[in-house]
Each structure stands twice: as structure tokens, then as C-alpha cells.
Design a protein around this motif. Structure first.
Motif, mmCIF file in Angstrom:
data_model
loop_
_atom_site.group_PDB
_atom_site.id
_atom_site.type_symbol
_atom_site.label_atom_id
_atom_site.label_comp_id
_atom_site.label_asym_id
_atom_site.label_seq_id
_atom_site.Cartn_x
_atom_site.Cartn_y
_atom_site.Cartn_z
ATOM 1 N N VAL A 119 0.860 -1.171 0.000
ATOM 2 C CA VAL A 119 0.000 0.000 0.000
ATOM 3 C C VAL A 119 0.903 1.230 0.000
ATOM 4 C CG1 VAL A 119 -1.763 1.294 1.220
ATOM 5 C CG2 VAL A 119 -1.852 -1.203 1.195
ATOM 6 N N VAL A 120 0.878 1.997 -1.101
ATOM 7 C CA VAL A 120 1.745 3.154 -1.268
ATOM 8 C C VAL A 120 0.874 4.356 -1.625
ATOM 9 C CG1 VAL A 120 3.711 4.128 -2.496
ATOM 10 C CG2 VAL A 120 3.600 1.658 -2.085
ATOM 11 N N ASN A 121 0.895 5.351 -0.769
ATOM 12 C CA ASN A 121 0.129 6.587 -1.019
ATOM 13 C C ASN A 121 -1.336 6.293 -1.319
ATOM 14 O OD1 ASN A 121 2.465 8.172 -0.684
ATOM 15 N ND2 ASN A 121 3.012 7.922 -2.848
ATOM 16 N N GLY A 122 -1.907 5.372 -0.598
ATOM 17 C CA GLY A 122 -3.327 5.089 -0.730
ATOM 18 C C GLY A 122 -3.700 4.169 -1.868
ATOM 19 N N ALA A 123 -2.712 3.661 -2.630
ATOM 20 C CA ALA A 123 -2.985 2.733 -3.727
ATOM 21 C C ALA A 123 -2.208 1.442 -3.495
ATOM 22 C CB ALA A 123 -2.585 3.345 -5.063
ATOM 23 N N ILE A 124 -2.667 0.372 -4.141
ATOM 24 C CA ILE A 124 -1.979 -0.913 -4.049
ATOM 25 C C ILE A 124 -1.004 -1.000 -5.215
ATOM 26 C CG2 ILE A 124 -2.235 -3.414 -4.161
ATOM 27 C CD1 ILE A 124 -4.917 -3.117 -2.795
ATOM 28 N N GLU A 125 0.292 -0.987 -4.908
ATOM 29 C CA GLU A 125 1.336 -1.036 -5.922
ATOM 30 C C GLU A 125 1.821 -2.473 -6.054
ATOM 31 O OE1 GLU A 125 5.753 0.762 -6.177
ATOM 32 O OE2 GLU A 125 4.165 2.277 -6.011
ATOM 33 N N VAL A 126 1.567 -3.075 -7.202
ATOM 34 C CA VAL A 126 1.802 -4.498 -7.417
ATOM 35 C C VAL A 126 3.187 -4.720 -8.013
ATOM 36 C CG1 VAL A 126 0.949 -6.599 -8.515
ATOM 37 C CG2 VAL A 126 -0.664 -4.812 -7.816
ATOM 38 N N SER A 127 3.912 -5.694 -7.463
ATOM 39 C CA SER A 127 5.205 -6.091 -8.005
ATOM 40 C C SER A 127 5.062 -7.447 -8.671
ATOM 41 C CB SER A 127 6.253 -6.153 -6.889
ATOM 42 O OG SER A 127 7.456 -6.708 -7.361
ATOM 43 N N GLN A 128 5.345 -7.514 -9.958
ATOM 44 C CA GLN A 128 5.170 -8.771 -10.685
ATOM 45 C C GLN A 128 6.268 -9.769 -10.368
ATOM 46 O OE1 GLN A 128 5.022 -8.317 -14.936
ATOM 47 N NE2 GLN A 128 4.882 -10.512 -15.308
ATOM 48 N N ARG A 129 7.487 -9.303 -10.217
ATOM 49 C CA ARG A 129 8.665 -10.157 -10.018
ATOM 50 C C ARG A 129 8.732 -11.226 -11.115
ATOM 51 N NH1 ARG A 129 8.305 -13.068 -5.311
ATOM 52 N NH2 ARG A 129 6.053 -13.036 -5.571
ATOM 53 N N ASP A 130 8.722 -12.516 -10.747
ATOM 54 C CA ASP A 130 8.795 -13.600 -11.733
ATOM 55 C C ASP A 130 7.446 -14.257 -11.969
ATOM 56 O OD1 ASP A 130 11.557 -13.418 -12.249
ATOM 57 O OD2 ASP A 130 12.008 -14.462 -10.392
ATOM 58 N N VAL A 131 6.378 -13.626 -11.523
ATOM 59 C CA VAL A 131 5.036 -14.172 -11.745
ATOM 60 C C VAL A 131 4.659 -13.950 -13.210
ATOM 61 C CG1 VAL A 131 2.604 -13.971 -11.101
ATOM 62 C CG2 VAL A 131 4.386 -13.715 -9.357
ATOM 63 N N PRO A 132 4.131 -14.965 -13.905
ATOM 64 C CA PRO A 132 3.740 -14.788 -15.314
ATOM 65 C C PRO A 132 2.755 -13.642 -15.489
ATOM 66 C CG PRO A 132 3.708 -17.112 -14.716
ATOM 67 C CD PRO A 132 3.931 -16.350 -13.437
ATOM 68 N N ALA A 133 2.874 -12.960 -16.634
ATOM 69 C CA ALA A 133 2.045 -11.785 -16.889
ATOM 70 C C ALA A 133 0.557 -12.123 -16.842
ATOM 71 C CB ALA A 133 2.418 -11.171 -18.236
ATOM 72 N N LYS A 134 0.175 -13.292 -17.320
ATOM 73 C CA LYS A 134 -1.244 -13.676 -17.344
ATOM 74 C C LYS A 134 -1.827 -13.672 -15.934
ATOM 75 C CE LYS A 134 -4.985 -15.438 -19.330
ATOM 76 N NZ LYS A 134 -5.808 -15.830 -18.175
ATOM 77 N N LYS A 135 -1.071 -14.133 -14.963
ATOM 78 C CA LYS A 135 -1.559 -14.122 -13.581
ATOM 79 C C LYS A 135 -1.725 -12.690 -13.071
ATOM 80 C CE LYS A 135 0.339 -18.625 -12.169
ATOM 81 N NZ LYS A 135 -0.930 -19.275 -11.780
#
Length: 714
Positions: A119-135
Motif C-alpha cells: 500500500v503506497v500513497n493510498g494505492a496498491i502497488e503491485v510487483s510482478q517479479r517472476d510471476v507470469p504476466a497472465k496471472k
């Protein structure tokens, strides 16, 4: 934080609470968790997390099918601390037996199936890392659809090619976290990334989940060994102790591409693991076993700090206010270091663009995004007006082109819309810009200059179009206009590979370098014919990114070669302050322009393995060619040009300025040998000037001009 608080409140109100609580030990303290079910989805919150929403709480999102075969729904967790606080009890089944994974598979699921976010500045900032793009896309759709977040509540933290392409095709590139453009913006981003895990140690938390610990922060923390020994021991445990359920300490726990959960910043890869971490572990062991007294702990801590400082790859990394520290750490926290490591990078024109909320097109109809302002709405409306019969917009992204670091995002003069239609296989671009003056009929004055100069043969962008007027916060209405984006790149953004031999990249193609010098002369002739001049900078606006160079593949020579140059901006045209028809004025004009041209050419020559005399000859060749072409067009269309009388207010003095442009162009062609001599004198002067590497004109250059009366700068 309102959206996050409302979300948590909605889950607790509408969800079915699971029986009991789950208690765990994580990072040295007990934690309690409660869970609610809404349909097939389960939401797990650490008790008290709502009181820490400003401290970047950690979020996990995972499909239940990845935890337990054939189970529908998803799991959403929110905790304080790092992501392992929820990840370990979720994977080993302590969270209401939501997972039945064997221990051998848990690491793979954690890396490739669980999306980490904060949770960054009131929004959920998602980190993909090595997770497939489709997920990632499926989880985003779930958060926006089922969970009910708005688009601006979910931010994609990773700017990889697949993610950018996906959200561009939705017209939603603005939802991918933009890169900072200025040092100030980088500092703001670093400040926003600061996070604690469980002690008073402050880290820079990256988009890939790595907690970077700086030398300055460790030095500040080391002072606690003397002032607050108990807190110092807690921090040491956080760095090098093994907590319950963890296989190793955070400083040795692999996280992303060779980096660990906690990474000491500013060191070469592996140095911390070989030199510093063992020293910290020995210190921790001595503290626990009581082998060192208070003074011994302080002394040993200072020795470790001195070792850390000596191992820094750059001394500036010890100073968090230094430009080197800010720029380098910023690359690490954004993940850009993984894409450009070892290569270096040159900011391109597109790096100055920041995506803004616009619209997603559904069946050719625009659905505006939250946060889209009136200006973007009008721009999108004008785009629809450009469509042919049965042509529809597939997607469009709105950008602001950053020109002034002092201007907040969304308030700049220039925007670009990049769009694709069902009739076009490739994207097209339109530049939208605010007129520089709110004076009556200024837009008509601009269009009159464009029409006259394009007819003369100047390579200006086509299809200028004024947008309708809009009031701006009580000020006088200001017009905007749009134009097609010029094909090609400004000088500073031309890829280095264009100059390289196809078989050996270390060899520079000399004829490509000289060919571009010819186009520089071509652009200079157009610049001088337009009488471009900016009184604020005392400049002809040449060599500052307004010339766009286009390349093509030459099948005969089998390589990329310079093709043409366009003068993309009308700014400053008809701006020469003195429009008297005198030889003295022509001499002043030639001296001024060629001084700036020679300086720009010298900057170009220094980047390549050619001599100044070689590029100067090719430059003048291009200058002469374009001058002759413009003059020929003037001669064959003289009557029409002389009879061009746009109905403009007298204050613009268009007729007199246009007459001066035509008169001076004729003399520009007639006196080419004289102009060549002046230019070569300026080249000799710039060659003899001290080469400091600066981009400013040398103090002894005779290019200053002063005239009575102000000239029109735009």
C-alpha cells in the motif's frame, strides 16, 4: 488511504468471518490474523494493520488453485512487516488450511504464483517479479471487478515490455508506475519507498521486494549501540538472526536476481555476503554469548562500518544527498537496473513522457478513466473527429511531455496522444500544445506562419489544427493545437547503433556520421530562413532538440543511413528582432546564427571519430542545398507569396516580417560564398576555444545582439 480503508470496512461488513484467529511469531513478535470470506474469495488482515497504512503494509494476492488444486477463488492478505509475515503461514497451511502444498513446492509457488504488493500513497502497488504476466492481468481484473477497486487504486510497479504493451492496448499505460524524470522526483520516490520491517532500521523498499540498507542508515543505526543498546540488538537480530519458520536470515534470504530480502546498498555483487554479513553475524554471536562488553560492541560496530565504507563502489554512495546515490538507488528500487545493468542508458525522447488517465475504447466508444481531466477529454474528442467513415479507435494513450521540472504533472504545455485504429496496423501520434500567447488571433498568426513556411519548402509538421477554447481557472481563455508527430529522433536520442558497422560494432561508419552532418546543415538553413529566435535565451533554438532526424535502411549499402530532417517546431519563427532591409542587419544575422551552428556542430563532432573540418564541409553542403531549394521555390511562386495577406491584427506585423523573410532568403542564396567564409571563421573560433565539455557558448564568442524593441518569440 480512503479507498483502502473503505475496502477493509466493506470486507468486514459484507464478508463472513471465519471462526477463530491465527497467531504466529514473525520477526520477533506475536501477530494475530482474522479472515473473511466473500463468495469463493478469502481476505486475511493482520490485527491492527489499519493503523499502519502509511507504513507501506504488505499485500499478497494468489489464486486458491495455486494453493490447493481445483479450489475456486482467491486469497488476499494485508500485513505489517515484509511479505514473509503472511507468505509463510499461508503456504504451510497455518492460515485456515487454505494451502495443501508439499514443502518442496512452496518456494516455486511463492516465486511464480503469488503477487506481492504494498500500500503506497493510498494505492496498491503491485510487483510482478517472476510471476507470469497472465496471472498479473487476471489478478488485476479481479481487483477491479470482483473486489471493486477503481483503476487509480491499483498501480503496476514493474515497467517490463509485456506489461507496458498490455496496458497500452487498454489505453491504461498511466496505471503502470512512471519513471521519475528529474532528480527532485527521484528523491521523492526514494522517500516514498522508505520502510521499516520490525525495528528502527529504515530501508528503501524496491518494486521487486528487496529492502536496500544504505551506509548512511546503518551508520545512523550504529549510534544506537551506545545510546540504546537494547534497540541496537533488535536491529542486529533483524539483519542476521534466523526467525522461527525461516530457513536463513533476511541478509541471506534470496529475493530477486541475486539480491536478498535485505541488501546492503552500494557494493559489488557478492561482496556483502563474503565480507560484511559474516562480520555482522560474528558480532551478533558475540553479543548473544556475552563475549563482548558495551565498549567492545561499539568498537566492533565502528570497525564494520569502516569496512563497509571502504568497500563502496563509489565514495558518493556514503552520502544520501549526492546525485550518484539518488540516481543509482532509484534504478534499483524501480527495477530499471535489471534491464540496463552493464549497458548504461541514454534518456530518449519518450523517457520524457508521463502517461495520464484517458479512456478505454469499447466498440470504438471511449469510456473515460477516473482522473481524466477536461483537457484529455477534449483531446480524445478531437481524435474521434479525425476518423474516417467506419474507422474506430482501438486504443489511445495520453501522455504529458515533460519540459520543465518545476511544472507539476498534468499542468504542462505539451501532451501527446498515441492511438491505433481498425484501419492502421501501426500506432499514430498527435502532439497537443498550449499556445504560448493568449493574445487575440494568436492561433491564426501561428497557422499563417506554418502555411507560409511549409509552402516555401520548410519541413514542418503537417495537419496543424486548433482545438476549441477552454477557460483556465479564471484566466483568459487559451487555445491549444495539435500536429502530427515528426518521424525520427532528436539528435541526443539517436541510437548509437545507427553509427556502427553491421559486422563490428566497435567500428564507426564515417559516411553515416558525415551524412548526418549534412542534414544538420539542411536543418540550419531552414532555421535561418525561418528567422527563428528566442529573446529569453538569446538563441535560434537550434541544436536543442527541435530538429528531428529520420533514418532508413539502404538496400544498396545494406545499413541504416540518414534520410531527412524535419523542423518540428514553429516556435521562434519570424522572431529575428531587427527586420530592417540593410546589409548591416544581414551581417549581424549571419554572425549570430553561424556562431550557434558552429557550436552545435562541435558538440556533434566531439562524439564521433571525424575532424571538425570534415563535418564543417558536409554541414555547409547541406546548408547550401536547402538554401537553393527554398530560394527556387520562392522564385517560381513569387507572385503568390508576395500576395499572401492573411487577415491578422496589425500588432503581429505579419506582412512586414514575411517580406523580410523572403528578402533575406534571396540574399542568403546570393551571398553563399560570403556566408561560407563567415561560417568557417566561426568553426575556427570554436576549434580554438578551450574544450571544457560544457554545452554553453564560450564567453569570447561574438554572438550577443541587442535591438531596440521586442521581437515576437513564437
Amino acid at each position: 488511504m480512503n479507498a483502502i480503508r473503505q475496502f477493509i470496512g466493506r470486507v468486514r461488513k459484507d464478508g463472513v468471518k471465519r471462526p477463530g484467529r491465527v497467531e504466529t511469531m514473525a520477526m520477533g513478535r506475536a501477530r494475530q490474523f482474522c479472515a473473511w470470506d466473500i463468495g469463493d474469495d478469502t481476505f486475511i488482515f493482520e490485527n491492527g494493520v489499519t493503523g499502519h497504512l502509511k507504513e507501506r503494509p504488505s499485500v499478497l494476492v494468489v489464486s486458491k488453485r495455486d494453493l490447493w488444486s481445483k479450489r475456486p477463488g482467491r486469497v488476499f492478505t494485508m500485513t505489517t512487516g515484509n511479505h514473509s509475515v503472511a507468505a509463510f503461514p499461508l503456504l504451510d497451511g497455518r492460515f485456515w488450511k487454505l494451502s495443501r502444498l508439499p514443502s518442496a513446492r512452496r518456494g516455486d509457488v511463492l516465486m511464480h504464483s503469488i503477487l506481492c504488493a504494498n500500500v503506497v500513497n493510498g494505492a496498491i502497488e503491485v510487483s510482478q517479479r517472476d510471476v507470469p504476466a497472465k496471472k498479473l492481468y487476471d489478478a488485476d481484473d479481479w481487483l477491479l471487478g470482483t473486489v471493486g477497486f477503481a483503476m487509480n487504486d491499483i498501480v503496476m510497479g514493474d515497467r517490463n515490455d509485456a506489461v507496458l504493451e498490455h496496458y497500452r492496448a487498454l489505453g491504461q499505460e498511466w496505471r503502470v508506475k512512471p519513471l521519475a524524470w528529474t532528480e527532485t522526483e527521484m528523491k521523492v520516490a526514494l522517500a516514498a519507498s522508505r520502510k521499516r520491517i520490525a525495528t528502527k532500521l529504515n530501508y528503501y523498499h524496491s518494486a521487486r521486494g528487496v529492502h536496500f540498507l544504505s551506509y548512511s542508515e546503518l551508520s545512523r543505526f550504529a549510534a544506537l549501540a551506545e545510546s540504546d543498546p537494547a534497540e541496537f540488538v533488535k536491529g542486529m537480530k533483524e539483519l542476521v538472526s534466523i526467525y522461527e519458520g525461516q530457513p536463513c536470515s533476511f541478509c541471506r534470504m534470496p529475493k530477486y536476481r541475486g539480491h536478498h530480502e535485505i541488501e546492503l546498498f552500494g557494493l559489488r555483487r557478492g561482496v556483502a555476503q563474503e565480507r560484511l554479513i559474516p562480520a555482522l553475524e560474528q558480532l551478533m554471536e558475540s553479543v548473544v554469548l556475552g563475549r563482548l562488553g558495551h565498549l567492545g560492541i561499539i568498537q566492533k560496530t565502528q570497525e564494520i562500518l569502516s569496512l563497509y565504507e571502504s568497500l563502496l563502489t563509489r565514495p558518493e554512495f556514503a552520502d544520501e544527498t549526492s546525485k550518484a546515490f539518488v540516481e543509482t538507488l532509484y534504478m534499483y528500487i524501480t527495477g530499471e537496473i535489471y534491464s540496463v545493468a552493464g549497458e548504461g542508458s541514454t534518456p530518449a525522447f519518450d523517457d520524457r513522457r508521463t502517461a495520464l488517465p484517458g479512456a478505454t475504447y469499447v466498440g470504438g466508444r471511449a469510456v473515460l478513466h477516473p482522473g481524466a481531466d477536461d483537457r484529455s477529454e477534449v483531446l480524445l474528442s478531437n481524435l474521434r473527429g479525425l476518423m474516417s467513415k467506419d474507422e474506430v479507435v482501438v486504443y489511445a494513450n495520453v501522455y504529458e511531455i515533460r519540459e520543465d521540472e518545476r511544472t507539476p504533472i498534468g499542468k504542462g504545455k505539451t501532451r501527446e496522444i498515441v492511438y491505433k485504429t481498425n484501419r492502421c496496423p501501426l500506432e499514430k501520434s498527435l502532439i497537443e500544445k498550449r499556445l504560448s500567447s493568449a493574445k487575440r488571433e494568436y492561433g491564426s498568426y501561428m497557422l499563417a506562419r506554418i502555411g507560409a513556411l511549409r509552402s516555401l519548402g520548410v519541413a514542418l509538421s503537417s495537419n496543424y489544427l486548433l482545438l476549441r477554447r477552454r477557460p483556465q481557472s479564471g484566466r483568459r481563455p487559451v487555445d491549444f493545437y495539435i500536429r502530427e508527430r515528426c518521424e525520427g529522433e532528436p539528435m541526443d536520442s539517436i541510437p548509437a547503433s545507427y553509427f556502427c558497422n553491421a559486422d563490428d560494432a566497435s567500428v564507426e561508419e564515417k559516411d553515416v556520421v558525415l551524412g548526418l552532418a549534412t542534414l544538420m546543415g539542411d536543418a540550419a538553413a531552414q532555421n535561418m530562413a525561418m528567422k527563428k529566435f528566442d529573446p529569453k535565451t538569446n538563441s535560434p533554438l537550434y541544436g536543442v532538440g527541435k530538429e528531428i532526424y529520420e533514418f532508413e535502411y539502404d538496400i544498396i549499402r545494406q545499413r541504416v543511413v540518414p534520410k531527412r530532417v524535419a523542423t518540428c517546431s514553429i516556435r521562434g519563427s519570424f522572431g529575428w528582432p531587427d527586420i530592417s532591409f540593410t546589409d548591416e542587419n544581414l551581417r549581424s544575422l549571419a554572425s549570430f546564427y553561424f556562431t550557434h551552428f558552429a557550436h552545435a556542430l562541435k558538440i556533434y563532432q566531439k562524439r564521433h571519430a571525424v575532424t571538425m573540418s570534415e563535418v564543417a564541409e558536409r554541414f555547409m553542403g547541406g546548408f547550401e542545398y536547402r538554401t537553393h531549394a527554398l530560394s527556387w521555390q520562392l522564385s517560381v511562386m513569387r507572385d503568390k507569396f508576395e500576395n499572401f495577406r492573411p487577415n491578422l491584427p496589425a500588432g503581429y506585423d505579419f506582412d512586414h516580417k514575411w517580406a523580410f523573410v523572403m528578402w533575406s532568403l534571396e540574399r542568403q542564396e546570393r551571398r553563399m560564398q560570403w556566408l561560407r567564409r563567415i561560417f568557417m571563421e566561426k568553426v575556427a573560433l570554436v576549434e580554438s576555444a578551450p574544450q571544457s565539455g560544457a554545452t554553453e557558448l564560450p564567453d569570447d564568442f561574438d554572438c550577443e545582439i541587442s535591438f531596440d524593441g521586442g521581437g515576437e518569440s513564437l
